[in-house]
Each structure stands twice: as structure tokens, then as C-alpha cells.
Write a protein that holds these residues in place. Structure first.
Motif, short mmCIF file in Angstrom:
data_model
loop_
_atom_site.label_atom_id
_atom_site.label_comp_id
_atom_site.label_asym_id
_atom_site.label_seq_id
_atom_site.Cartn_x
_atom_site.Cartn_y
_atom_site.Cartn_z
N LEU A 27 0.84 -1.20 0.00
CA LEU A 27 0.00 0.00 0.00
C LEU A 27 0.88 1.25 0.00
CD1 LEU A 27 -2.58 -1.19 2.68
CD2 LEU A 27 -2.90 -1.12 0.18
N PRO A 28 0.74 2.10 -1.01
CA PRO A 28 1.59 3.29 -1.10
C PRO A 28 1.37 4.26 0.06
CG PRO A 28 0.29 3.00 -3.12
CD PRO A 28 -0.18 1.98 -2.14
N GLY A 29 2.46 4.86 0.49
CA GLY A 29 2.38 5.92 1.49
C GLY A 29 2.20 5.46 2.91
N ARG A 51 -8.81 -6.09 5.48
CA ARG A 51 -9.28 -5.03 6.39
C ARG A 51 -8.32 -3.84 6.41
NH1 ARG A 51 -12.70 -8.68 6.59
NH2 ARG A 51 -13.20 -7.57 4.69
N ILE A 52 -7.01 -4.11 6.39
CA ILE A 52 -6.02 -3.03 6.37
C ILE A 52 -6.15 -2.24 5.06
CG2 ILE A 52 -3.55 -2.50 6.26
CD1 ILE A 52 -3.12 -4.91 8.17
N ALA A 53 -6.31 -2.94 3.94
CA ALA A 53 -6.46 -2.27 2.64
C ALA A 53 -7.72 -1.43 2.60
CB ALA A 53 -6.46 -3.30 1.51
N GLU A 54 -8.80 -1.92 3.18
CA GLU A 54 -10.05 -1.14 3.22
C GLU A 54 -9.87 0.12 4.06
OE1 GLU A 54 -12.95 -5.05 2.77
OE2 GLU A 54 -12.65 -4.14 4.74
N ALA A 55 -9.18 0.00 5.19
CA ALA A 55 -8.89 1.18 6.02
C ALA A 55 -8.02 2.16 5.26
CB ALA A 55 -8.22 0.75 7.33
N TRP A 56 -7.02 1.65 4.54
CA TRP A 56 -6.15 2.50 3.74
C TRP A 56 -6.96 3.24 2.67
CZ3 TRP A 56 -5.10 2.65 -1.46
CH2 TRP A 56 -4.01 3.44 -1.85
N GLN A 57 -7.86 2.55 1.99
CA GLN A 57 -8.66 3.17 0.93
C GLN A 57 -9.52 4.30 1.47
OE1 GLN A 57 -10.79 -0.11 -0.80
NE2 GLN A 57 -9.06 -0.71 -2.08
N ARG A 58 -10.00 4.16 2.69
CA ARG A 58 -10.83 5.22 3.28
C ARG A 58 -10.01 6.40 3.78
NH1 ARG A 58 -13.52 0.57 5.05
NH2 ARG A 58 -12.29 0.53 6.95
N ARG A 84 -5.43 6.71 -6.44
CA ARG A 84 -5.36 6.60 -7.90
C ARG A 84 -4.08 5.90 -8.35
NH1 ARG A 84 -7.65 11.76 -7.76
NH2 ARG A 84 -5.61 12.72 -7.91
N ALA A 85 -2.98 6.20 -7.68
CA ALA A 85 -1.70 5.59 -8.05
C ALA A 85 -1.71 4.08 -7.78
CB ALA A 85 -0.56 6.24 -7.26
N HIS A 86 -2.43 3.69 -6.74
CA HIS A 86 -2.49 2.27 -6.39
C HIS A 86 -3.49 1.52 -7.26
CE1 HIS A 86 -1.98 -1.25 -3.92
NE2 HIS A 86 -3.24 -1.27 -3.61
N PRO A 130 -6.62 3.01 -9.93
CA PRO A 130 -7.40 4.17 -10.38
C PRO A 130 -8.87 4.14 -9.95
CG PRO A 130 -6.00 3.38 -12.13
CD PRO A 130 -5.88 2.38 -11.00
N GLU A 131 -9.49 2.97 -9.95
CA GLU A 131 -10.91 2.90 -9.57
C GLU A 131 -11.12 3.15 -8.07
OE1 GLU A 131 -9.37 -1.30 -9.17
OE2 GLU A 131 -9.05 0.33 -10.55
N ALA A 132 -10.07 3.06 -7.27
CA ALA A 132 -10.19 3.26 -5.83
C ALA A 132 -10.30 4.73 -5.45
CB ALA A 132 -8.99 2.64 -5.11
N ALA A 133 -10.01 5.63 -6.36
CA ALA A 133 -10.04 7.06 -6.03
C ALA A 133 -11.44 7.55 -5.68
CB ALA A 133 -9.50 7.87 -7.20
N SER A 134 -12.48 6.83 -6.09
CA SER A 134 -13.84 7.28 -5.83
C SER A 134 -14.37 6.79 -4.48
CB SER A 134 -14.77 6.82 -6.94
OG SER A 134 -14.81 5.40 -6.96
N ILE A 135 -13.62 6.00 -3.74
CA ILE A 135 -14.06 5.51 -2.44
C ILE A 135 -14.07 6.68 -1.46
CG2 ILE A 135 -13.50 3.99 -0.49
CD1 ILE A 135 -12.31 2.06 -2.56
N PRO A 136 -15.20 6.89 -0.75
CA PRO A 136 -15.27 8.02 0.18
C PRO A 136 -14.23 7.91 1.28
CG PRO A 136 -17.41 6.89 -0.02
CD PRO A 136 -16.40 6.08 -0.76
N ARG A 137 -13.68 9.05 1.67
CA ARG A 137 -12.70 9.13 2.76
C ARG A 137 -13.42 9.43 4.04
NH1 ARG A 137 -8.16 13.13 1.58
NH2 ARG A 137 -7.48 12.34 3.56
#
Length: 124
Positions: free
Chosen positions: A20-22, A97-104, A112-114, A116-123
Motif C-alpha cells: 500500500l503506497p504511502g 481489512r487493512i487495505a479497506e482502512a487505507w482506501q478510506r 489513484r496511483a495504487h 485508479p478505480e479506488a479514487a472514488s471511495i469516500p474518505r
């Protein structure tokens, strides 16, 4: 936390989040934590308990679905985090679960870098 157990749990969390980037390893209230953009996504609370960032509306579902894995204490009631028995969850599920937390929690640019379709997931 016993040092060898702490090191093993820390190594496991870092390994599961390594793609997971960052993600950075830091601390949260004195415990080892994985963070993205300064926001906690997972924390080694004790020898066998991981705290994961999770929206309140999802938390109850996970606790009902697998109470032997997911739980909360009064301290975390009403807080967007869930407690996980680390010894009761396999690597694939914990990685998810860690990836889902990261996406949020990750900024849109990282998402987007990880993927592109994940950029629309609400933070959060």
C-alpha cells in the motif's frame, strides 16, 4: 506487550500493508501504528489485539458476523475503529481489512496511483 510478541505482530502488520503506497510505521498513543497521510489505519494495541480504522456503520456488521474475531470495548464505543483478535484472523482477511482502512484514509492521489478505480471511495 512482551517484546517478541510485539515484534511479531508489528512485522505481520507491516508485511500485510507493504504493497500500500504511502504507509508509514509510527505510533498512536504509544503503540506501533500504520499510518497514511498521518492518519492511523491499524495499531498494535496489545499482544493479540489490533485496532483498525473502520466506519461506525460497518463496525456492527463485522462484530455480528464474526464476534470471535471482531469486538469492541466501552472505550471504543462510538469511535470509528474496531478491535481485532490478531490470532483469530488469517493474513488474507487482515490484509483486506487493512487495505479497506487505507482506501478510506489515503488521499485520492495515492488511491489513484495504487488503483485508479479506488479514487472514488469516500474518505473518512
Amino acid at each position: 506487550m512482551a517484546e517478541p510478541v510485539k515484534e511479531a505482530l508489528t512485522a505481520r502488520l507491516e508485511r500485510l500493508a507493504s504493497d500500500l503506497p504511502g504507509v508509514e510505521t509510527g505510533t498512536s498513543y504509544g503503540a506501533m501504528a500504520l499510518k497514511v497521510a498521518g492518519k492511523m489505519i491499524a495499531c498494535a494495541r496489545s499482544d493479540d489485539v489490533v485496532v483498525l480504522s473502520m466506519p461506525l456503520d460497518e463496525k456492527e456488521h463485522f462484530i455480528e458476523m464474526a464476534p470471535d474475531i471482531y469486538f469492541e470495548t466501552p472505550h471504543y464505543h462510538g469511535w470509528p475503529a474496531i478491535l481485532v483478535h490478531a490470532g483469530a484472523i488469517d493474513d488474507e482477511a487482515l490484509r483486506r481489512r487493512i487495505a479497506e482502512a487505507w482506501q478510506r484514509r489515503a488521499p485520492a492521489k495515492l488511491r489513484r496511483a495504487h488503483r485508479p478505480e479506488a479514487a472514488s471511495i469516500p474518505r473518512e
